[in-house]
Design a protein around this motif. Structure first.
Motif, PDB file in Angstrom:
ATOM      1  N   GLN A  78     -47.987  70.707  -2.808  1.00 61.44           N
ATOM      2  CA  GLN A  78     -48.058  69.252  -3.007  1.00 61.44           C
ATOM      3  C   GLN A  78     -49.297  68.651  -2.364  1.00 61.44           C
ATOM      4  N   TRP A  79     -49.619  69.063  -1.156  1.00 64.14           N
ATOM      5  CA  TRP A  79     -50.780  68.491  -0.469  1.00 64.14           C
ATOM      6  C   TRP A  79     -52.086  68.937  -1.102  1.00 64.14           C
ATOM      7  N   ASP A  80     -52.109  70.086  -1.746  1.00 64.49           N
ATOM      8  CA  ASP A  80     -53.319  70.554  -2.424  1.00 64.49           C
ATOM      9  C   ASP A  80     -53.613  69.724  -3.674  1.00 64.49           C
ATOM     10  N   ARG A  81     -52.587  69.177  -4.304  1.00 58.75           N
ATOM     11  CA  ARG A  81     -52.750  68.382  -5.525  1.00 58.75           C
ATOM     12  C   ARG A  81     -52.957  66.897  -5.241  1.00 58.75           C
ATOM     13  N   LEU A  82     -52.869  66.501  -4.008  1.00 57.56           N
ATOM     14  CA  LEU A  82     -52.943  65.095  -3.621  1.00 57.56           C
ATOM     15  C   LEU A  82     -54.261  64.458  -4.037  1.00 57.56           C
ATOM     16  N   GLY A  83     -54.190  63.300  -4.663  1.00 55.51           N
ATOM     17  CA  GLY A  83     -55.392  62.586  -5.071  1.00 55.51           C
ATOM     18  C   GLY A  83     -55.050  61.302  -5.799  1.00 55.51           C
ATOM     19  N   GLU A  84     -56.082  60.639  -6.339  1.00 56.05           N
ATOM     20  CA  GLU A  84     -55.884  59.376  -7.047  1.00 56.05           C
ATOM     21  C   GLU A  84     -54.905  59.525  -8.211  1.00 56.05           C
ATOM     22  N   GLN A  85     -54.961  60.648  -8.901  1.00 50.33           N
ATOM     23  CA  GLN A  85     -54.111  60.849 -10.073  1.00 50.33           C
ATOM     24  C   GLN A  85     -52.715  61.363  -9.732  1.00 50.33           C
ATOM     25  N   GLN A  86     -52.543  61.904  -8.526  1.00 49.29           N
ATOM     26  CA  GLN A  86     -51.230  62.433  -8.137  1.00 49.29           C
ATOM     27  C   GLN A  86     -50.965  62.110  -6.666  1.00 49.29           C
ATOM     28  N   SER A  87     -50.272  61.010  -6.457  1.00 47.09           N
ATOM     29  CA  SER A  87     -49.947  60.602  -5.088  1.00 47.09           C
ATOM     30  C   SER A  87     -48.655  61.282  -4.646  1.00 47.09           C
ATOM     31  N   ALA A  88     -48.385  61.207  -3.358  1.00 49.64           N
ATOM     32  CA  ALA A  88     -47.161  61.778  -2.787  1.00 49.64           C
ATOM     33  C   ALA A  88     -46.311  60.627  -2.253  1.00 49.64           C
ATOM     34  N   GLN A  89     -45.136  60.458  -2.818  1.00 49.08           N
ATOM     35  CA  GLN A  89     -44.227  59.380  -2.414  1.00 49.08           C
ATOM     36  C   GLN A  89     -43.452  59.798  -1.164  1.00 49.08           C
ATOM     37  N   ALA A  90     -43.415  58.922  -0.168  1.00 49.27           N
ATOM     38  CA  ALA A  90     -42.628  59.194   1.031  1.00 49.27           C
ATOM     39  C   ALA A  90     -41.160  59.355   0.652  1.00 49.27           C
ATOM     40  N   THR A  91     -40.498  60.332   1.258  1.00 47.07           N
ATOM     41  CA  THR A  91     -39.070  60.556   1.006  1.00 47.07           C
ATOM     42  C   THR A  91     -38.220  60.264   2.240  1.00 47.07           C
ATOM     43  N   ALA A  92     -38.866  59.877   3.332  1.00 46.72           N
ATOM     44  CA  ALA A  92     -38.166  59.506   4.564  1.00 46.72           C
ATOM     45  C   ALA A  92     -38.950  58.388   5.237  1.00 46.72           C
ATOM     46  N   GLY A  93     -38.293  57.680   6.140  1.00 55.07           N
ATOM     47  CA  GLY A  93     -38.954  56.549   6.791  1.00 55.07           C
ATOM     48  C   GLY A  93     -39.147  55.435   5.780  1.00 55.07           C
ATOM     49  N   ASN A  94     -40.346  54.889   5.710  1.00 55.37           N
ATOM     50  CA  ASN A  94     -40.659  53.824   4.758  1.00 55.37           C
ATOM     51  C   ASN A  94     -40.980  54.455   3.404  1.00 55.37           C
ATOM     52  N   THR A  95     -39.975  54.577   2.557  1.00 58.20           N
ATOM     53  CA  THR A  95     -40.130  55.255   1.269  1.00 58.20           C
ATOM     54  C   THR A  95     -40.886  54.416   0.241  1.00 58.20           C
ATOM     55  N   ALA A  96     -41.296  53.196   0.602  1.00 57.54           N
ATOM     56  CA  ALA A  96     -42.131  52.391  -0.287  1.00 57.54           C
ATOM     57  C   ALA A  96     -43.584  52.863  -0.246  1.00 57.54           C
ATOM     58  N   SER A 140     -46.826  55.595  -0.330  1.00 58.49           N
ATOM     59  CA  SER A 140     -47.269  56.834  -0.971  1.00 58.49           C
ATOM     60  C   SER A 140     -48.662  57.160  -0.449  1.00 58.49           C
ATOM     61  N   ALA A 141     -49.022  58.426  -0.537  1.00 60.35           N
ATOM     62  CA  ALA A 141     -50.327  58.887  -0.045  1.00 60.35           C
ATOM     63  C   ALA A 141     -51.168  59.390  -1.202  1.00 60.35           C
ATOM     64  N   LYS A 142     -52.475  59.102  -1.133  1.00 62.18           N
ATOM     65  CA  LYS A 142     -53.425  59.626  -2.105  1.00 62.18           C
ATOM     66  C   LYS A 142     -54.396  60.589  -1.433  1.00 62.18           C
ATOM     67  N   ARG A 143     -54.345  60.630  -0.100  1.00 61.69           N
ATOM     68  CA  ARG A 143     -55.176  61.554   0.677  1.00 61.69           C
ATOM     69  C   ARG A 143     -54.537  61.746   2.042  1.00 61.69           C
TER      70      ARG A 143
END
Length: 58
Positions: free
Chosen positions: A22-40, A42-45
């Motif tokens: 998941q972290w290798d694919r992280l970028g503008e086109q594929q963000s990572a949505q938080a699943t714990a804490g503040n789930t609102a 997402s990360a792009k980098r």
């Protein structure tokens, strides 16, 4: 390195069990949505501290 006593109180979001690669694919086109804490959130980098610690380009 960043540290807070309570990530929840700081308003952070995180992913306790990310999918493989998941972290290798992280970028503008594929963000990572938080699943714990503040789930609102997402990360792009990765944050610069985490990338530096892992020896990754920032």
């Amino acid at each position: 390195m960043h540290y807070v006593a309570s990530p929840e109180d700081a308003g952070w979001g995180w992913i306790p069990d990310p999918a493989p690669g998941q972290w290798d694919r992280l970028g503008e086109q594929q963000s990572a949505q938080a699943t714990a804490g503040n789930t609102a959130l997402s990360a792009k980098r990765r944050c610069p501290d985490c990338a530096r610690r892992l020896g990754l380009p920032r």
